[in-house]
Design an enzyme around this catalytic site. Sequence first.
Site, PDB file in Angstrom:
ATOM      1  N   ASN A   1       8.102  37.171  31.296  1.00 36.40           N
ATOM      2  CA  ASN A   1       7.163  36.554  30.357  1.00 36.40           C
ATOM      3  C   ASN A   1       5.811  36.356  31.037  1.00 36.40           C
ATOM      4  OD1 ASN A   1       8.562  34.537  31.872  1.00 36.40           O
ATOM      5  ND2 ASN A   1       8.013  32.950  30.415  1.00 36.40           N
ATOM      6  N   ILE A   2       4.772  36.498  30.240  1.00 32.93           N
ATOM      7  CA  ILE A   2       3.393  36.402  30.741  1.00 32.93           C
ATOM      8  C   ILE A   2       2.639  35.453  29.820  1.00 32.93           C
ATOM      9  CG2 ILE A   2       1.304  37.706  31.338  1.00 32.93           C
ATOM     10  CD1 ILE A   2       3.154  40.252  31.386  1.00 32.93           C
ATOM     11  N   GLU A   3       2.403  34.236  30.295  1.00 34.36           N
ATOM     12  CA  GLU A   3       1.753  33.229  29.450  1.00 34.36           C
ATOM     13  C   GLU A   3       0.235  33.325  29.551  1.00 34.36           C
ATOM     14  OE1 GLU A   3       3.642  29.455  30.358  1.00 34.36           O
ATOM     15  OE2 GLU A   3       5.466  30.109  29.338  1.00 34.36           O
TER      16      GLU A   3
ATOM     17  N   CYS B   1       6.613  37.702  25.656  1.00 34.16           N
ATOM     18  CA  CYS B   1       7.960  37.440  26.158  1.00 34.16           C
ATOM     19  C   CYS B   1       8.414  38.555  27.102  1.00 34.16           C
ATOM     20  CB  CYS B   1       8.946  37.368  24.999  1.00 34.16           C
ATOM     21  SG  CYS B   1       8.770  35.931  23.953  1.00 34.16           S
TER      22      CYS B   1
ATOM     23  N   GLU C   1      11.188  40.215  27.090  1.00 36.55           N
ATOM     24  CA  GLU C   1      11.832  41.328  26.390  1.00 36.55           C
ATOM     25  C   GLU C   1      10.792  42.317  25.875  1.00 36.55           C
ATOM     26  OE1 GLU C   1      12.181  38.087  26.049  1.00 36.55           O
ATOM     27  OE2 GLU C   1      14.054  37.550  25.054  1.00 36.55           O
TER      28      GLU C   1
ATOM     29  N   CYS D   1      13.797  35.520  21.229  1.00 34.61           N
ATOM     30  CA  CYS D   1      13.126  34.895  20.084  1.00 34.61           C
ATOM     31  C   CYS D   1      13.119  35.863  18.901  1.00 34.61           C
ATOM     32  CB  CYS D   1      11.706  34.480  20.462  1.00 34.61           C
ATOM     33  SG  CYS D   1      10.508  35.838  20.451  1.00 34.61           S
TER      34      CYS D   1
ATOM     35  N   CYS E   1      10.936  39.039  19.269  1.00 32.88           N
ATOM     36  CA  CYS E   1      11.543  40.051  20.140  1.00 32.88           C
ATOM     37  C   CYS E   1      12.708  40.753  19.450  1.00 32.88           C
ATOM     38  CB  CYS E   1      12.000  39.420  21.453  1.00 32.88           C
ATOM     39  SG  CYS E   1      10.613  38.982  22.513  1.00 32.88           S
TER      40      CYS E   1
END
Length: 136
Positions: free
Chosen positions: A44-46, A55, A57, A92, A95
């Site tokens: 994940n990359i916020e 996310c 995935e 989620c 995804c």
Amino acid sequence: MNSEYETLVKAAEEAMENAYAPYSGFCVGAALKAKNGRVYTGCNIENAAFTPTNCAERTAFFKAISEGERLFEAIAIVGGKNGEVQNLCPPCGVCRQVMREFCKADFKIVLKDSCGVRVFTLGELLPLSFGPDQLG
Ligand code: THU
């Protein structure tokens, strides 16, 4: 552990180490196995603006698709606060819909918690779904 997916889960755990999650502290790793055996990982990359967050995935799927891959067998997903895997980290809704674009109902979703590994199908996690076939 369900030995069939041991390597894939390990790849997801390694990918989780690259998670960029300074806002939630919730780290996720994914490892997507193509039908030809290749594995694409993602984390994940916020983002400070929150909504651009990607996310793990989708990172894995977009890497694979952008490299020309189209046929997929399974994805392993692990996640937890500060990278500690205790509970299952189910994908989620967004995804799941991305998976639906490229995978059939028998696509395997491999999740891990502190008790072990559980395997679901996309059909189980996204019933009565809307996909490319609806558009004819
Ligand atoms: N996250 C994922 O990477 N995959 C999921 O399926 C659920 C949520 C990430 C997004 C965000 O960086 C953090 O977990 C908390 O929601």
